[in-house]
Design a protein around this motif. Sequence first.
Motif, PDB file in Angstrom:
ATOM      1  N   THR A   3       0.852  -1.184   0.000  1.00 41.13           N
ATOM      2  CA  THR A   3       0.000   0.000   0.000  1.00 41.13           C
ATOM      3  C   THR A   3       0.881   1.224   0.000  1.00 41.13           C
ATOM      4  N   SER A   4       0.546   2.173  -0.854  1.00 38.96           N
ATOM      5  CA  SER A   4       1.274   3.435  -0.860  1.00 38.96           C
ATOM      6  C   SER A   4       0.277   4.586  -0.908  1.00 38.96           C
ATOM      7  N   ILE A   5       0.727   5.706  -0.411  1.00 36.50           N
ATOM      8  CA  ILE A   5      -0.049   6.940  -0.404  1.00 36.50           C
ATOM      9  C   ILE A   5       0.712   7.915  -1.283  1.00 36.50           C
ATOM     10  N   ILE A   6       0.047   8.412  -2.321  1.00 32.72           N
ATOM     11  CA  ILE A   6       0.693   9.353  -3.224  1.00 32.72           C
ATOM     12  C   ILE A   6       0.031  10.714  -3.043  1.00 32.72           C
ATOM     13  N   LEU A   7       0.842  11.700  -2.659  1.00 31.22           N
ATOM     14  CA  LEU A   7       0.388  13.072  -2.477  1.00 31.22           C
ATOM     15  C   LEU A   7       0.697  13.827  -3.759  1.00 31.22           C
ATOM     16  N   LEU A   8      -0.283  14.548  -4.281  1.00 25.88           N
ATOM     17  CA  LEU A   8      -0.111  15.186  -5.578  1.00 25.88           C
ATOM     18  C   LEU A   8      -0.402  16.683  -5.541  1.00 25.88           C
ATOM     19  N   ALA A  42      -3.863   9.934  -3.392  1.00 25.43           N
ATOM     20  CA  ALA A  42      -4.271   8.669  -4.008  1.00 25.43           C
ATOM     21  C   ALA A  42      -3.764   7.513  -3.155  1.00 25.43           C
ATOM     22  N   ILE A  43      -4.645   6.575  -2.872  1.00 25.96           N
ATOM     23  CA  ILE A  43      -4.280   5.359  -2.157  1.00 25.96           C
ATOM     24  C   ILE A  43      -4.087   4.272  -3.209  1.00 25.96           C
ATOM     25  N   VAL A  44      -2.895   3.692  -3.215  1.00 28.59           N
ATOM     26  CA  VAL A  44      -2.524   2.729  -4.250  1.00 28.59           C
ATOM     27  C   VAL A  44      -2.210   1.390  -3.594  1.00 28.59           C
ATOM     28  N   ARG A  45      -2.724   0.314  -4.194  1.00 26.16           N
ATOM     29  CA  ARG A  45      -2.436  -1.029  -3.701  1.00 26.16           C
ATOM     30  C   ARG A  45      -1.957  -1.882  -4.871  1.00 26.16           C
ATOM     31  N   VAL A  46      -0.767  -2.446  -4.722  1.00 19.88           N
ATOM     32  CA  VAL A  46      -0.162  -3.266  -5.776  1.00 19.88           C
ATOM     33  C   VAL A  46       0.433  -4.531  -5.154  1.00 19.88           C
ATOM     34  N   LEU A  52       4.440  -0.618  -8.471  1.00 20.09           N
ATOM     35  CA  LEU A  52       4.376   0.765  -7.993  1.00 20.09           C
ATOM     36  C   LEU A  52       5.342   1.642  -8.777  1.00 20.09           C
ATOM     37  N   ALA A  53       6.528   1.146  -9.014  1.00 24.18           N
ATOM     38  CA  ALA A  53       7.515   1.907  -9.785  1.00 24.18           C
ATOM     39  C   ALA A  53       6.986   2.225 -11.175  1.00 24.18           C
ATOM     40  N   LEU A  73       5.352   4.765   1.307  1.00 23.80           N
ATOM     41  CA  LEU A  73       4.992   3.362   1.460  1.00 23.80           C
ATOM     42  C   LEU A  73       4.447   3.131   2.863  1.00 23.80           C
ATOM     43  N   ALA A  74       3.363   2.395   2.940  1.00 25.50           N
ATOM     44  CA  ALA A  74       2.792   2.052   4.240  1.00 25.50           C
ATOM     45  C   ALA A  74       3.472   0.786   4.750  1.00 25.50           C
ATOM     46  N   PHE A  75       3.922   0.810   5.992  1.00 28.01           N
ATOM     47  CA  PHE A  75       4.560  -0.359   6.594  1.00 28.01           C
ATOM     48  C   PHE A  75       3.539  -1.308   7.200  1.00 28.01           C
ATOM     49  N   LYS A  76       2.591  -0.749   7.942  1.00 25.80           N
ATOM     50  CA  LYS A  76       1.633  -1.578   8.660  1.00 25.80           C
ATOM     51  C   LYS A  76       0.315  -0.825   8.757  1.00 25.80           C
ATOM     52  N   ALA A  77      -0.784  -1.551   8.616  1.00 20.91           N
ATOM     53  CA  ALA A  77      -2.108  -0.944   8.738  1.00 20.91           C
ATOM     54  C   ALA A  77      -2.648  -1.195  10.138  1.00 20.91           C
TER      55      ALA A  77
END
Length: 89
Positions: A3-8, A42-46, A52-53, A73-77
């Motif tokens: 899971t990643s969080i993309i700030l735009l 944007a919340i991204v899950r791959v 992700l790259a 990158l999210a380490f733990k939810a």
Amino acid sequence: MITSIILLNVVRERINEVAEQLAEMEEVSEVYSVTGNYDLVAIVRVKHNDDLARLVTEQLVKIDGIEKTDTMLAFKAYSKHDLEAMFSL
């Protein structure tokens, strides 16, 4: 699952259009317009880091109106919900 969080930062006149384009991407589960230093989140899950790259370096750069991104990158939810079941690929 990664899971990643993309700030735009986005050109103001294109925020809605960019948000809609992001929301259509398979890897993007959610897009939020926000207040503060960024325009969209944007919340991204791959499945893999390479996915992700590719998203960041090949797909996002093609969206006209995106000025800058910061990817985390999210380490733990920490959640009461079973995120793995809700967003299984």
